[in-house]
Design a protein around this motif. Structure first.
Motif, PDB file in Angstrom:
ATOM      1  N   LEU A  93     -24.574  11.157  -2.224  1.00 48.77           N
ATOM      2  CA  LEU A  93     -24.958  10.677  -3.568  1.00 48.77           C
ATOM      3  C   LEU A  93     -24.459   9.271  -3.805  1.00 48.77           C
ATOM      4  CD1 LEU A  93     -24.234  13.871  -5.694  1.00 48.77           C
ATOM      5  CD2 LEU A  93     -26.450  12.986  -4.991  1.00 48.77           C
TER       6      LEU A  93
ATOM      7  N   GLY B 226     -27.423  15.283 -18.154  1.00 50.53           N
ATOM      8  CA  GLY B 226     -27.744  14.340 -17.073  1.00 50.53           C
ATOM      9  C   GLY B 226     -26.874  13.107 -17.036  1.00 50.53           C
TER      10      GLY B 226
ATOM     11  N   LYS C 297     -24.077  19.110 -10.979  1.00 48.79           N
ATOM     12  CA  LYS C 297     -25.296  19.935 -10.860  1.00 48.79           C
ATOM     13  C   LYS C 297     -25.309  20.647  -9.504  1.00 48.79           C
ATOM     14  CE  LYS C 297     -29.612  21.212 -11.665  1.00 48.79           C
ATOM     15  NZ  LYS C 297     -29.857  22.332 -12.567  1.00 48.79           N
ATOM     16  N   ARG C 298     -24.959  19.886  -8.454  1.00 47.55           N
ATOM     17  CA  ARG C 298     -24.928  20.474  -7.097  1.00 47.55           C
ATOM     18  C   ARG C 298     -23.947  21.635  -7.036  1.00 47.55           C
ATOM     19  NH1 ARG C 298     -21.598  19.268  -2.457  1.00 47.55           N
ATOM     20  NH2 ARG C 298     -20.414  17.693  -3.593  1.00 47.55           N
TER      21      ARG C 298
ATOM     22  N   MET D 247     -24.605  14.440 -11.017  1.00 52.23           N
ATOM     23  CA  MET D 247     -25.399  15.048  -9.926  1.00 52.23           C
ATOM     24  C   MET D 247     -24.507  15.952  -9.067  1.00 52.23           C
ATOM     25  SD  MET D 247     -28.048  12.098  -8.718  1.00 52.23           S
ATOM     26  CE  MET D 247     -27.018  10.648  -8.844  1.00 52.23           C
TER      27      MET D 247
END
Ligand code: SF4
Length: 213
Positions: A213, A174, A162-163, A159
């Protein structure tokens, strides 16, 4: 109901963690909500201090970045850099500030602070340089032990990738495949075991909410 019970759990665990972190010679503060972070900072960070930040969703969510921007601080803000040279200049200046701000990827119940960084601009000044390090941490970052910290970090890293819009396989799939990408964000793992050499250098604000996160 779930929210109420989670809040109760975070408060109980938070109080234990404050004592654990103080035993590690860190300054530690427990606050009830993200709105309380800035008011706590006002008592910790004197006006006109020089300040810098590591990359962090938590610092955005709690209003810390806006607070530093809009008050009387000498803010070396990495987000203001327009070129790679400017970015490097700000990163180097971050080593010599009065207060460096960041969050943690995980804190174990016995008080080890675990970080995983890409190019080291967050962990390097955390380790050495700034006179003080302020960490703002949601209770979702508290884990049982170092193994749980690793598992947590492996779970959240895609994540983060991705950010940061990296071209790493985890952004495609993922999940982490322990890549060899040039843009890999999982490079420098640090464990801060204790603050005993510089008591009070770390000021850790635990928030009884989920943050980052
Ligand atoms: S090691 Fe590579 S694939 Fe795994 S989370 Fe980090 S950047 Fe993504």
């Amino acid at each position: 109901m779930r929210e109420k019970l989670l809040k109760w759990k975070y408060k109980e665990l938070g109080e234990q963690m404050i004592q654990t972190l103080k035993n590690k010679k860190h300054d530690a503060y427990l606050v009830d909500s993200k709105e309380d972070v800035v008011s706590t900072l006002k008592n910790i960070v004197p006006e006109k201090s020089s300040v810098a930040i590591g990359g962090s969703i938590t610092l955005q969510e709690t209003g810390v970045i806006d607070f530093l921007k809009n008050n009387d601080y000498k803010f070396f803000n990495r987000n203001d850099a327009k070129t790679e040279d400017e970015k490097r200049e700000i990163f180097l200046k971050s080593f010599d500030v009065d207060f460096f701000f960041c969050s943690a990827n995980a804190i174990t119940k016995d008080g080890m602070i675990v970080q995983l960084d890409g190019n080291g601009t967050r962990v390097a000044p955390m380790i050495y340089g700034p006179k003080n390090v302020v960490m703002v941490v949601g209770m979702n970052k508290i884990v049982t032990d170092l193994q749980s910290a690793d598992e947590r970090i492996k779970e959240i890293s895609p994540m983060n990738a991705k950010r940061l819009d990296t071209k790493t396989p985890c952004v495609r799939f993922g999940e982490c495949i322990d890549c060899e990408s040039r843009e890999r964000i999982c490079v420098h793992k640090t464990i801060l075991q204790t603050g005993v050499r510089h008591p009070g250098r770390f000021k850790i604000i635990l928030v009884t909410e989920d943050l980052g996160l």
